[in-house]
Design an enzyme around this catalytic site. Structure first.
Site, PDB file in Angstrom:
ATOM      1  N   LYS A  52      12.407 -16.625 -12.875  1.00 22.37           N
ATOM      2  CA  LYS A  52      12.088 -15.875 -11.656  1.00 22.37           C
ATOM      3  C   LYS A  52      12.666 -14.465 -11.732  1.00 22.37           C
ATOM      4  O   LYS A  52      12.006 -13.490 -11.393  1.00 22.37           O
ATOM      5  CB  LYS A  52      12.619 -16.632 -10.429  1.00 22.37           C
ATOM      6  N   GLN A  96      17.398 -21.980  -4.413  1.00 21.17           N
ATOM      7  CA  GLN A  96      16.813 -22.850  -5.440  1.00 21.17           C
ATOM      8  C   GLN A  96      17.068 -24.324  -5.105  1.00 21.17           C
ATOM      9  O   GLN A  96      18.199 -24.732  -4.855  1.00 21.17           O
ATOM     10  CB  GLN A  96      17.404 -22.499  -6.817  1.00 21.17           C
ATOM     11  N   ASP A 119       9.955 -18.801   0.347  1.00 19.24           N
ATOM     12  CA  ASP A 119       9.513 -20.138  -0.063  1.00 19.24           C
ATOM     13  C   ASP A 119       8.648 -20.783   1.025  1.00 19.24           C
ATOM     14  O   ASP A 119       8.089 -21.866   0.820  1.00 19.24           O
ATOM     15  CB  ASP A 119      10.734 -21.027  -0.350  1.00 19.24           C
TER      16      ASP A 119
END
Ligand code: NAP
Length: 288
Positions: A52, A96, A119
């Site tokens: 990422k 994460q 997200d």
């Protein structure tokens, strides 16, 4: 068989994002910023975070990484998130997942400012997705939608897979993939069937589908007995088997069928990261 090339489609999208970021930098002197938080030392998570950060660098998005100890307290993690919420250089915050065992991810996601929730897992954004009726609204209102389902919609569109009035069967009902994907497919007028571990007659249900999306987490689970010719088969699974990555679809079993299919690796994975970049850009535009 026709391959849906996630790597190629993803690279084309990243080039578009790179150009947009360059324009933002020219006009404002600033780059959009993404903060990533890793709690603990999960090896797979470390690899995902690295990809990422690298993807951010490649398109010019500024990345800020925070590594916290596995035994960090709830207060420490939430304090960091609050600091990032206040930091004007940061447009997106990604926590994460999975978190270490004793921590419930939603407790932490709830403390992310919804406008930075790249997200799309904050209840505000999840709720908006459920209230919207059309795909156009999702795009126009810059809604932050989970990256994997968004990437799957992009793959379907770029592979000219018709969605409207088609039957889409999703295997898996997670908040990260199955549920938000069902909303996106509905917004494009598909007839959606969500299945899970308690579903009976899964093979028969899949055989009725024009589009099958496997998000199960079981290596090689879907074989030719589940599908008919003429469909699009999207493999979301990432499973590690004797040090190799494989999907939820048994590729060998279906490869001679007349279907469109993604591969693992090289399918949904790269698209997920690309959509994280896209969501960071969306967050930047909305916040400005
Ligand atoms: P998850 O939260 O574990 O959900 C798995 C789903 O599969 C659950 O809904 C479960 O049903 C269902 N399931 C399990 N066994 C089944 C069976 N025998 N028949 C039908 N359904 C069954 O996983 P997830 O987060 O959605 O991820 C799924 C897979 O996608 C994993 O391999 C993950 O690593 C991968 N993934 C990939 C990406 C990417 O970027 N490529 C992104 C996210 C996830 P119940 O609800 O009844 O338990």
């Amino acid at each position: 068989m026709e391959l849906i090339d996630g790597k190629k489609i993803s690279n084309e999208k990243r080039e578009e994002i790179r150009e947009k970021v360059e324009k933002i930098k020219r006009q404002t002197g600033k780059a959009p910023g993404l903060a990533t938080i890793l709690v603990g030392k999960n090896l797979a998570s470390q690899i995902y975070i690295k990809s990422k950060i690298k993807a951010c660098e490649n398109v010019g998005i500024k990345s800020f990484h925070y590594n916290l100890y596995e035994n960090s307290s709830k207060e420490e993690i939430i304090n960091l998130i609050k600091k990032l919420n206040e930091n004007s250089e940061i447009d997106g915050i990604l926590l994460q997942l999975p978190l270490p065992q004793n921590k419930d991810a939603q407790d932490y996601i709830n403390s992310i400012n919804p406008s930075k929730d790249v997200d799309g897992l904050h209840p505000f954004n999840a709720g908006l997705l459920n209230l919207l009726k059309s795909w156009d609204e999702i795009i126009k209102k810059n809604i932050l939608v989970p990256c994997t389902p968004l990437g799957i919609m992009h793959l379907l569109s770029k592979s000219s897979t018709e969605v409207a009035s088609k039957t889409a069967v999703i295997i898996g009902r997670s908040n990260l993939v199955g549920k938000p994907l069902s909303m996106l497919l509905l917004s494009k007028n598909a007839t959606v069937i969500i299945t899970h571990s308690k579903t009976k007659n899964l093979k028969e249900i899949c055989k009725s589908a024009d589009i099958v999306i496997a998000a199960i987490g079981k290596p090689n689970f879907i074989n030719k007995e589940f599908i008919k010719n003429g469909i699009a088969l999207i493999d979301v699974g990432i499973n590690r088997v004797s040090d190799k990555i494989c999907g939820d679809v048994n590729f060998e079993s279906v490869k001679d069928m007349d279907i469109k299919i993604t591969t693992v690796p090289g399918g949904v994975g790269p698209m997920t990261i690309t959509m994280l970049l896209e969501n960071t850009l969306k967050a930047f535009y909305s916040r400005k």
